[in-house]
Motif scaffolding. Structure first.
Motif, short mmCIF file in Angstrom:
data_model
loop_
_atom_site.label_atom_id
_atom_site.label_comp_id
_atom_site.label_asym_id
_atom_site.label_seq_id
_atom_site.Cartn_x
_atom_site.Cartn_y
_atom_site.Cartn_z
N LYS A 102 0.84 -1.21 0.00
CA LYS A 102 0.00 0.00 0.00
C LYS A 102 0.87 1.25 0.00
CE LYS A 102 -3.94 -2.16 2.20
NZ LYS A 102 -4.66 -2.39 3.44
N LYS A 103 1.95 1.23 0.76
CA LYS A 103 2.87 2.36 0.80
C LYS A 103 3.52 2.56 -0.58
CE LYS A 103 6.97 4.08 3.14
NZ LYS A 103 8.32 3.64 3.07
N GLU A 104 3.96 1.47 -1.17
CA GLU A 104 4.59 1.53 -2.49
C GLU A 104 3.62 2.08 -3.54
OE1 GLU A 104 5.87 -2.21 -4.67
OE2 GLU A 104 7.54 -1.88 -3.32
N GLU A 105 2.40 1.60 -3.50
CA GLU A 105 1.40 2.07 -4.46
C GLU A 105 1.12 3.55 -4.27
OE1 GLU A 105 -3.21 1.15 -5.78
OE2 GLU A 105 -2.20 -0.19 -4.38
N SER A 106 0.99 4.01 -3.04
CA SER A 106 0.75 5.42 -2.76
C SER A 106 1.90 6.28 -3.28
CB SER A 106 0.58 5.66 -1.26
OG SER A 106 -0.55 4.99 -0.79
N GLY A 130 -1.75 -5.80 -10.48
CA GLY A 130 -0.75 -6.64 -9.84
C GLY A 130 0.57 -5.92 -9.63
N HIS A 131 0.71 -4.70 -10.12
CA HIS A 131 1.95 -3.96 -9.92
C HIS A 131 2.14 -3.71 -8.43
CE1 HIS A 131 2.56 -3.21 -14.15
NE2 HIS A 131 1.29 -2.87 -14.24
N GLY A 132 3.28 -4.08 -7.89
CA GLY A 132 3.55 -3.82 -6.49
C GLY A 132 2.71 -4.66 -5.56
N THR A 133 2.30 -5.82 -6.00
CA THR A 133 1.42 -6.66 -5.20
C THR A 133 2.04 -8.04 -5.03
OG1 THR A 133 -0.49 -5.53 -6.11
CG2 THR A 133 -0.89 -7.63 -5.04
N LEU A 134 1.97 -8.56 -3.83
CA LEU A 134 2.40 -9.94 -3.58
C LEU A 134 1.19 -10.67 -3.06
CD1 LEU A 134 4.66 -12.06 -3.39
CD2 LEU A 134 4.98 -11.34 -1.03
N PHE A 135 0.67 -11.58 -3.86
CA PHE A 135 -0.47 -12.39 -3.44
C PHE A 135 0.06 -13.59 -2.67
CE2 PHE A 135 -1.87 -10.21 -7.22
CZ PHE A 135 -3.11 -9.73 -6.83
N VAL A 136 -0.61 -13.96 -1.62
CA VAL A 136 -0.15 -15.09 -0.82
C VAL A 136 -1.23 -16.15 -0.75
CG1 VAL A 136 1.45 -13.71 0.54
CG2 VAL A 136 -0.88 -13.98 1.32
N ASN A 173 3.14 10.21 -9.91
CA ASN A 173 2.54 10.22 -11.24
C ASN A 173 3.40 9.39 -12.20
OD1 ASN A 173 0.73 10.81 -13.24
ND2 ASN A 173 1.62 12.81 -13.71
N VAL A 174 3.74 8.21 -11.77
CA VAL A 174 4.61 7.32 -12.56
C VAL A 174 3.93 6.95 -13.87
CG1 VAL A 174 5.69 5.05 -12.61
CG2 VAL A 174 5.71 6.40 -10.52
N THR A 175 4.71 6.97 -14.95
CA THR A 175 4.19 6.56 -16.25
C THR A 175 4.99 5.38 -16.74
OG1 THR A 175 5.68 8.04 -17.40
CG2 THR A 175 3.50 8.89 -16.87
N GLU A 176 4.41 4.63 -17.62
CA GLU A 176 5.13 3.52 -18.25
C GLU A 176 6.22 4.11 -19.13
OE1 GLU A 176 4.75 0.45 -17.63
OE2 GLU A 176 2.73 0.18 -16.90
#
Length: 160
Positions: free
Chosen positions: A125-129, A153-159, A135-138
């Motif tokens: 959540k911190k990384e996404e914020s 799924g960017h910046g996400t770790l599913f467990v 204003n990150v762009t590809e």
């Protein structure tokens, strides 16, 4: 599609039919079952392991005390030839998980470490914020377009 058809209709005396018979009587994890079948078929050159799964193994079952061994993993007549299980992720592995770049990880156990999944969620959540605030762009997109971080799924770790 071809592999699924091959898998659904195993030829008699093929590796697949023999392995299916073997697997009915042992504990075989699905992540090793399908990979084993795939690597021993004509489809082996089509396999690409880009599943973004962090999976780490620790000790062999036969390295454990005899009374702690899972007999289902000891399918050989010699109890010193046993399988092994994935390492249970704990806070000690947090840096490894972060550096892996993988989106998925196995295995977590709340009885062993109830904190790690919450810490991972907080970090994501911190990384996404931070990314949204910047204003990150590809890199390949026009400068004015934003990355859509919702459900990508960017910046996400599913467990699991």
């Amino acid at each position: 599609r071809e592999f699924v058809s091959y898998f659904a209709n195993p030829e008699p005396d093929s590796f697949l039919s023999q392995f299916l018979e073997y697997a009915e009587h042992v504990v075989v994890a699905d992540e090793s079952f399908f990979g084993t079948v795939l690597r021993h078929t004509p489809f082996c050159n089509k396999h690409h392991n880009w599943n973004f799964l962090h999976l780490q193994f620790d000790q062999w079952e036969n390295e454990r005390n005899l009374e702690l061994r899972d007999e289902r993993k000891c399918v050989m007549p010699d109890p010193n030839h046993c399988g092994r299980s994935p390492t249970t992720m704990t806070m000690d592995y947090l840096d490894i998980l972060e550096l892996s770049g993988d989106l998925f990880a196995r295995k977590f156990n709340d009885d062993v470490d109830p904190e790690i999944k919450d810490v991972i969620d907080t970090l994501r959540k911190k990384e996404e914020s931070e990314l949204i605030a910047l204003n990150v762009t590809e890199p390949w997109a026009p400068a004015q377009s934003k990355v859509n971080l919702k459900l990508d799924g960017h910046g996400t770790l599913f467990v699991a």
